[in-house]
Design an enzyme around this catalytic site. Sequence first.
Site, PDB file in Angstrom:
ATOM      1  N   ALA A 163       0.824  -1.206   0.000  1.00 37.70           N
ATOM      2  CA  ALA A 163       0.000   0.000   0.000  1.00 37.70           C
ATOM      3  C   ALA A 163       0.859   1.256   0.000  1.00 37.70           C
ATOM      4  CB  ALA A 163      -0.914  -0.004   1.229  1.00 37.70           C
ATOM      5  N   CYS A 164       0.288   2.343  -0.524  1.00 41.82           N
ATOM      6  CA  CYS A 164       0.969   3.643  -0.516  1.00 41.82           C
ATOM      7  C   CYS A 164      -0.090   4.740  -0.433  1.00 41.82           C
ATOM      8  CB  CYS A 164       1.878   3.797  -1.734  1.00 41.82           C
ATOM      9  SG  CYS A 164       1.004   3.836  -3.312  1.00 41.82           S
ATOM     10  N   LEU A 165       0.193   5.890  -1.039  1.00 42.96           N
ATOM     11  CA  LEU A 165      -0.745   7.010  -0.983  1.00 42.96           C
ATOM     12  C   LEU A 165      -1.933   6.805  -1.921  1.00 42.96           C
ATOM     13  CD1 LEU A 165      -1.374   9.907   0.082  1.00 42.96           C
ATOM     14  CD2 LEU A 165      -0.105  10.754  -1.899  1.00 42.96           C
TER      15      LEU A 165
END
Length: 105
Positions: free
Chosen positions: A65-67
Amino acid sequence: MAVIKQLSPQEAFALSEQGVLLVDVREADEVAQKRYQVANYLHLPLSQLAETYKQLPTDQPLIIACLSGGRSQKAIAFLQAKGYDDLSNLDGGIKAWEALGLPVV
């Protein structure tokens, strides 16, 4: 390259509740502002992934996951090249996660 499995925030949250590790590849300053609130969480910034990826288990599924979903896809491509195969991308990242009211701290 293998097809990258996409998970909705709801699917990712449900899997994390079942014990699947969520790996956040955002940078430290971003995580300091807001992070995913899940029991099985690991922060490994994309900028350091080449040095830190061996901390990740190879024998279980991982949610990356990231932004917004872009850096996590880069991380998945890197990890696939290192032999990881049970990887899923959190589609929309923490932006989509938070928009749905899922927990952040």
